[in-house]
Scaffold this motif. Structure first.
Motif, PDB file in Angstrom:
ATOM      1  N   VAL A 121      -8.929   8.562   4.186  1.00  0.00           N
ATOM      2  CA  VAL A 121      -9.270   7.510   3.219  1.00  0.00           C
ATOM      3  C   VAL A 121      -9.403   6.178   3.943  1.00  0.00           C
ATOM      4  N   ARG A 122     -10.127   5.279   3.304  1.00  0.00           N
ATOM      5  CA  ARG A 122     -10.115   3.888   3.743  1.00  0.00           C
ATOM      6  C   ARG A 122      -9.368   3.093   2.694  1.00  0.00           C
ATOM      7  N   VAL A 123      -8.603   2.128   3.172  1.00  0.00           N
ATOM      8  CA  VAL A 123      -7.759   1.335   2.288  1.00  0.00           C
ATOM      9  C   VAL A 123      -8.425  -0.020   2.066  1.00  0.00           C
ATOM     10  N   TRP A 124      -8.308  -0.548   0.836  1.00  0.00           N
ATOM     11  CA  TRP A 124      -8.886  -1.845   0.500  1.00  0.00           C
ATOM     12  C   TRP A 124      -8.593  -2.857   1.594  1.00  0.00           C
ATOM     13  N   PRO A 125      -9.521  -3.680   2.056  1.00  0.00           N
ATOM     14  CA  PRO A 125     -10.918  -3.840   1.607  1.00  0.00           C
ATOM     15  C   PRO A 125     -11.910  -2.857   2.241  1.00  0.00           C
ATOM     16  N   TYR A 126     -11.470  -1.698   2.574  1.00  0.00           N
ATOM     17  CA  TYR A 126     -12.321  -0.558   2.943  1.00  0.00           C
ATOM     18  C   TYR A 126     -13.143  -0.755   4.214  1.00  0.00           C
ATOM     19  N   ASP A 127     -12.727  -1.668   5.093  1.00  0.00           N
ATOM     20  CA  ASP A 127     -13.510  -1.874   6.304  1.00  0.00           C
ATOM     21  C   ASP A 127     -12.748  -1.467   7.568  1.00  0.00           C
ATOM     22  N   GLY A 128     -11.516  -0.977   7.387  1.00  0.00           N
ATOM     23  CA  GLY A 128     -10.735  -0.589   8.566  1.00  0.00           C
ATOM     24  C   GLY A 128     -10.963   0.856   8.958  1.00  0.00           C
ATOM     25  N   ASP A 129     -10.190   1.311   9.924  1.00  0.00           N
ATOM     26  CA  ASP A 129     -10.282   2.706  10.357  1.00  0.00           C
ATOM     27  C   ASP A 129      -9.769   3.621   9.246  1.00  0.00           C
ATOM     28  N   PRO A 130     -10.272   4.853   9.184  1.00  0.00           N
ATOM     29  CA  PRO A 130      -9.743   5.798   8.191  1.00  0.00           C
ATOM     30  C   PRO A 130      -8.268   6.094   8.455  1.00  0.00           C
ATOM     31  N   ARG A 131      -7.541   6.304   7.380  1.00  0.00           N
ATOM     32  CA  ARG A 131      -6.133   6.699   7.457  1.00  0.00           C
ATOM     33  C   ARG A 131      -6.014   8.089   6.838  1.00  0.00           C
ATOM     34  N   THR A 132      -4.902   8.751   7.168  1.00  0.00           N
ATOM     35  CA  THR A 132      -4.717  10.121   6.685  1.00  0.00           C
ATOM     36  C   THR A 132      -3.703  10.154   5.544  1.00  0.00           C
ATOM     37  N   VAL A 133      -4.060  10.837   4.478  1.00  0.00           N
ATOM     38  CA  VAL A 133      -3.154  10.973   3.328  1.00  0.00           C
ATOM     39  C   VAL A 133      -2.071  11.987   3.675  1.00  0.00           C
ATOM     40  N   SER A 134      -0.810  11.626   3.437  1.00  0.00           N
ATOM     41  CA  SER A 134       0.237  12.640   3.626  1.00  0.00           C
ATOM     42  C   SER A 134       0.755  13.130   2.278  1.00  0.00           C
TER      43      SER A 134
END
Ligand code: ZN
Length: 269
Positions: A121-134
Motif C-alpha cells: 500500500v501507499r500511505v497518504w499523501p500516497y507519494d512515498g515508497d510502498p509499505r507492506t500490510v501486516s
C-alpha cells in the motif's frame, strides 16, 4: 459468574486480530500480543485525541482477543478451522507453523478493508515508497475506525492507504510502482460493487458502467507506468464491459456476479 461460551467464531476473530494461525501455544500468544499491543499503546498516540481514542479501542480489542485465545488454549478444545480452509470445504486442520506471520498460504482477507497481510500500500499523501500490510484492526461496529498495521511498524487509518503494485482482474484498474509481478486481486471498488450486486440485481447497469470507467482509468494508469501487461489487462476488461452494454438485465447481473465470484475465489484460494 456464568457467561456465554466462546464460539469458534470468537476464537477465529481473536486469532486474526492477533495475527495468529491455529494451533497456538501460550508462548506464541504472549509474543503476538506483546508485538501488537506495543504498536497500539495509547501513549504512542498521545499527540492526537482521535488517534489516542482509536488506540484505546485497539488496546481493549487486543486484551479481549488475548483472553479468548488464552481461554481456548486452557480448554483444550479443537481449534476452529481457518476461513480459507473452511471455504474450500476441507476439514483438515491448518498445518502447524511456528511463525504464523509472512505465511506461504495467503492470509485471511479483512472484510472491512479488503486488505490482507502481504498487500503493498501507499500511505497518504500516497507519494512515498510502498509499505507492506501486516494486518488490520477494526472496532466492533461497522462505524468504528479501521486501522492498517504496517510491517515496517506503526499503523494508519484505513482510509489513508491505497493499494500499490496491483491490478484488478475484474475492472483492470491498477497502480504502480511497476514491479515484475504485481498482485492480481479485486480492487476495493469491486469489493463494494460485489456487495451491492448481491443485495440488488438492479445495480447491475450502474456497476457495469463503473467497471468500464475503471478499465479506462486502468489503461491510463498503465500507460503512465509504461507497463504493457497492465495496459493489456485493462484494455481486455474495458472490452468485456463494453460487450455487456447490450446484455439483457438478467444476463448482465449473472455475468457480473460470475466475474466477481471467479476473481474472489481465485484471490482467496
Ligand atoms: Zn476492480
Amino acid at each position: 459468574m456464568p457467561r456465554r461460551r466462546t464460539s469458534d467464531r470468537d476464537c477465529s476473530r481473536a486469532l486474526w486480530l492477533l495475527g495468529l494461525s491455529a494451533p497456538v501455544t501460550a508462548d506464541e500468544l504472549t509474543a503476538a500480543y506483546r508485538s501488537r499491543i506495543s504498536q497500539a499503546h495509547p501513549d504512542r498516540h498521545a499527540g492526537s485525541a482521535e488517534r489516542s481514542e482509536a488506540a484505546n479501542t485497539l488496546t481493549r480489542a487486543l486484551n479481549d482477543a488475548r483472553a479468548v485465545v488464552a481461554e481456548w488454549i486452557g480448554s483444550g478444545r479443537e481449534w476452529p478451522i481457518a476461513p480459507a480452509h473452511a471455504a474450500n470445504g476441507s476439514s483438515r486442520p491448518a498445518p502447524r507453523r511456528r511463525r504464523p506471520p509472512e505465511p506461504a498460504t495467503p492470509a485471511p482477507v479483512c472484510r472491512r478493508t479488503g486488505l490482507r497481510a502481504g498487500d503493498l500500500v501507499r500511505v497518504w499523501p500516497y507519494d512515498g515508497d510502498p509499505r507492506t500490510v501486516s494486518g488490520t484492526i477494526v472496532g466492533p461496529s461497522r462505524y468504528s475506525p479501521a486501522w492498517v498495521v504496517l510491517a515496517e511498524g506503526g499503523e494508519v487509518p484505513a482510509d489513508r492507504v491505497r493499494l500499490a503494485a496491483f491490478a484488478c482482474p475484474v475492472c483492470g484498474i491498477c497502480a504502480g510502482p511497476a514491479v515484475e509481478h504485481p498482485v492480481v486481486r479485486p480492487c476495493p471498488d469491486c469489493l463494494v460493487d460485489l456487495r451491492r450486486l448481491e443485495r440488488r440485481a438492479g445495480e447491475a447497469t450502474r456497476v457495469r458502467s463503473a467497471i468500464e470507467a475503471r478499465a479506462q482509468a486502468g489503461m491510463a494508469a498503465a500507460d503512465g507506468l509504461g507497463d504493457d501487461r497492465l495496459a493489456e489487462r485493462a484494455r481486455d476488461r474495458r472490452g468485456w464491459a463494453r460487450r455487456l452494454r447490450s446484455a439483457p438485465p438478467d444476463d448482465l447481473h449473472a455475468a457480473l456476479l460470475s466475474a466477481f465470484t471467479n476473481a474472489f475465489d481465485r484471490w482467496a484460494a
